[in-house]
Scaffold this active site. Sequence first.
Site, short mmCIF file in Angstrom:
data_model
loop_
_atom_site.label_atom_id
_atom_site.label_comp_id
_atom_site.label_asym_id
_atom_site.label_seq_id
_atom_site.Cartn_x
_atom_site.Cartn_y
_atom_site.Cartn_z
N CYS A 196 -11.22 0.70 7.40
CA CYS A 196 -10.68 1.97 7.88
C CYS A 196 -11.29 3.16 7.16
O CYS A 196 -11.43 4.24 7.74
CB CYS A 196 -9.16 1.98 7.74
SG CYS A 196 -8.55 1.53 6.11
N GLU A 241 0.85 -1.21 0.00
CA GLU A 241 0.00 0.00 0.00
C GLU A 241 0.88 1.24 0.00
O GLU A 241 0.65 2.19 0.75
CB GLU A 241 -0.92 -0.01 1.23
CG GLU A 241 -1.72 -1.30 1.38
CD GLU A 241 -2.72 -1.28 2.52
OE1 GLU A 241 -3.90 -1.53 2.27
OE2 GLU A 241 -2.31 -1.01 3.67
#
Lengths: 624, 624
Positions: free
Chosen positions: B397, B305
């Site tokens: 998230c 990521e």
Amino acid sequence: MASAPDTLAVPAAPARPAARRPLDLRRVRLDGGLLGDWQRVNREGTIPHCIERLETSGVLDNLRRLVGESDAPFRGPLFADSDLYKTLEAIGWEAVRGDVAELLPFVDDAVRLLEAAQEDDGYLDSYYQGPHAGERFTDLPQGHEMYKLGHLVQAAVAWAHAGRTDLLDIALRYVELVHKTFGAGGRDDIDGHPEIETALVELSRLTGDPRHRELARRMLDLRGYRTIGEGQFGGAYYQDYTPVAEAREATGHAVRQLYLLAGATDVELDEPDAGYRTALDALWASVHEHKMYATGGLGSRHRGESFGDPYELPADRAYSETCAAIANLHWNWRMLLLDGDARYADEIERGLYNAIAVSTSLDGRAYFYSNPLQLRTGHTHEEDAPSTRLDWYFCACCPPNLARLLSSINAYLVTESDDAVQFQLYTPGTFEVGDGVTATVRTGFPWTSRVDVTFDVPTARTTQFRVPAWAAGATVAVDGAAPAPAAPGFVDAPAGTTSVVLDLPVEPVFERAHPWVDGVRGTRALRRGPVYYCLEEADLPPGVRLEDVVIPLRPTAVEAGSDAELGVPVLDIPGARAHAAHADLYGPAGDDAPAAAIGTVRAIPYFRWANRAPGAMRVWMPTS
Amino acid sequence: MASAPDTLAVPAAPARPAARRPLDLRRVRLDGGLLGDWQRVNREGTIPHCIERLETSGVLDNLRRLVGESDAPFRGPLFADSDLYKTLEAIGWEAVRGDVAELLPFVDDAVRLLEAAQEDDGYLDSYYQGPHAGERFTDLPQGHEMYKLGHLVQAAVAWAHAGRTDLLDIALRYVELVHKTFGAGGRDDIDGHPEIETALVELSRLTGDPRHRELARRMLDLRGYRTIGEGQFGGAYYQDYTPVAEAREATGHAVRQLYLLAGATDVELDEPDAGYRTALDALWASVHEHKMYATGGLGSRHRGESFGDPYELPADRAYSETCAAIANLHWNWRMLLLDGDARYADEIERGLYNAIAVSTSLDGRAYFYSNPLQLRTGHTHEEDAPSTRLDWYFCACCPPNLARLLSSINAYLVTESDDAVQFQLYTPGTFEVGDGVTATVRTGFPWTSRVDVTFDVPTARTTQFRVPAWAAGATVAVDGAAPAPAAPGFVDAPAGTTSVVLDLPVEPVFERAHPWVDGVRGTRALRRGPVYYCLEEADLPPGVRLEDVVIPLRPTAVEAGSDAELGVPVLDIPGARAHAAHADLYGPAGDDAPAAAIGTVRAIPYFRWANRAPGAMRVWMPTS
């Protein structure tokens, strides 16, 4: 005790007649040239280096600790045993071809350790007998137990062909345990990393025992039903997302996908109409027409080491794992045997001279794991994609995989059928093509166009010579006749021939990619015969940044002789420019900075990059 | 018991004078428009949806099991508590601005559970008190304990501003435990996911206790020495690869990097010359000049990521996590307060109307986690990058992060300094700008160019109006005077002004990327004001594949009215062609297939794609 086999000594010796049969690799001797030199470097550099690293990385200690000869902790990934097996396989093929006396102490000791470590029921795995004792066959998605066994079997097969069967006895004991545990009536389960399938088929060919092939088939047919669940990385990663016979698109982990396809092709070779052919053809098109790098590299994504969507082929983030290119060579070879079409050999050639060759340094002792087609100036993610070849990896699957391929490369050059012999790849050497006929190939290919093939006596069968799809303008001259045009595919010389001269023009050609390959829009690649070229920072004029270089919209390339350091022909591209001023990251169109003339830029074969000072590299060259 | 604060009710209220100060968000009321409508959708759609999903995904049960109210197993990722905290923070800001009666039963129950679950020493973590009891603070790289605490603190701060301090008491008890454990004299250790730093600084501002900021500073300064080792993903991933003050290139996990920079900026705001400014400026350039998507998306790589190399910005594999764009907004806001330069607000605007806005569906109840700039026809890797917004994620998230941003978006619109007020973003509403003056903004921006600002009484200070860098040809007219050209940056209206009319031309503009951005070479992006547009499969003529569409080399775009379904202006691009025949994946240059005229193609705002039938999409449009 197993006995020495009477099947062909090659990595894949189909048990039934197929379109093509391999030549026993003892019938092929390389005589220099790119492949012959590479095989020598493999023997003198890569194999000894692998042996050293098996010691220093703990692979041998992992076995020693099982028999009380080491108290070192387990080191390496849980599949570290497979590095040993692949190295043993490499030496095995060397032993088939000749003398390996200096390597025998290593082999003897390794086999002794394996024998001593093997459990009474045949189980053998330094991780699951070591730090994870008691957990055998409990983590099939990640455990790699059958993957390791597959490599053990392949090493055993190679050594059996060399006349040594102690390793085969070890392998067979373990295989019998797997039969009991996972064979018909046992657990309906599979390994998360395909590899054992092709090994089991080869074992059945070697031993004549069909149970091994049936077990491979069982494993193939259990796959695709989320049989092992989602594991850590999901069904696609483990090639457990769709039944093998129903698959139509290459996806998931590239090496797993390609080993699996090699195994399915092996079953199809030995069980005609096994039911995989439709899938194999569809997957072949998916891989080679939608998801392959120009270099023959496979795997567009670092995440999951996986294939991407069709045409998702970024040059910079090409994962293009060495093992994936090797696995694809294995698969294409089996497809070639099954079908005979020249396109399979075209792809073997593409991968061998590009994605596979680039993975190894000149001395054979340093390796790329991932083989991208671009490295940027300012690259800093060395942990993710090193800018130089490393002398080993924690996950060291690639170096010994290279070693076993190069030691058996003789097996992938010539095939035969009942009525003909087919020359698939061209490299200097002698080839016993049957009927008491020996062919001698003299050529500078892939650097020069001319391939001379002479037969010591007139041929008894038709000889066929592959004309690669890239070889526009190829000609063939038989027995001194005038050269005749030769279209891609195979060109025939009749029985009774004593000499053939092929001309496969290795002219520089600029290529474009399909317009859907967004990653290289507005660029050209330079190919010379089967070899792709690249620009490397070491060759640029001082002060020019590689990312700034623009070649002409209709570029040309000029032969510039051989580079002394790299030992390969280089090409010059005149009329290059370089962006000299830069705007913001994004801005209104029309304010693109002008490019200043910088003259000629030099291109080198892609597979020789990163043998000089580290720096930027790119295969696809912008034209604007 | 903590008491209600007297600091500004905003997510970041610097304790010392800085270049700019925020306005208490109660001084800002939105009145429709894109942001006002979105805030309403957030309140009516996203927040209730988050509450539902906290229940169904097990987040609340994870707490209930700690107090004997559930026997369900732990569900979700180990950081699932943070989803609850972010949702509570979102409701907290809603409570600061108005009535949240219907949400209070949820809040009351959540706070009751947190109080009941908290250990006597202050520790509170449903994972490490639950299935991994006894392992607290043993896995700092991956454990996310301080990340979770950071979000608890931020929720507590929001609620304290709303006059409710029970959550603050809980947070303070846990923070004191962290002081004891990791404060000066304690363990020299850090969390693998930065977030607590900015939270601790805010806590110090709220409570006036400098120890919290000092702890944040300690955590910042311990970072960069492989303090927590390599963990599972390496030092760069955990932002532990180079000391914060010495960093010069954004790298590693994008969200971690950007939260860390927000925290360092918070310390710099409250401790002038804290020593981070050189690094912050270098990292800001690295992020915004080398590593940012046109949409304001950050993170080029799915693997890790993470940020990529400079200019490595593939459209199709853009990771561009929603949370990264939000984190960058947080960071730019703090940089704007620190420095005052309009460029920080430019980047807030870019991210808000593109990378952040695209993450949410029209109804606020479905979300993208990753926000790529291209989705291909035939995309099959749904598990890796879904082609439609999902209604929740295992790692959830992003949705509650959106909720807390939108509920506090009022805080990011206007700033003040001693002698002036700065209008940073333009959206309809009323703004109490100090000195008893209320400004009313009327505008259709970002869809229309005109922004009317009227003051109920003549201004007492200079008012400054941000002219975005994209707004070529902008003008400003003060108190009915003739419009005057306004250059990017800020244009001033003197004290005593009662009306200002800005014209920020939201004309369609085709943009190019820097030539080093290989991923989009030979393409153009279409921007209209701050909003990027895209082509989506739903708008194509029948039978045309998006990957085939080619726009003119010098394209134009024509206003085509508002799309009824999407509620936004759309643009037509005349003169498009489409590749009608295709060659092989690679082939000699010059045989490129010709493109046939297909007429006009329609472009829609990027942030509204994927609200109709699923299909291909692309922001960057090929010109050949």
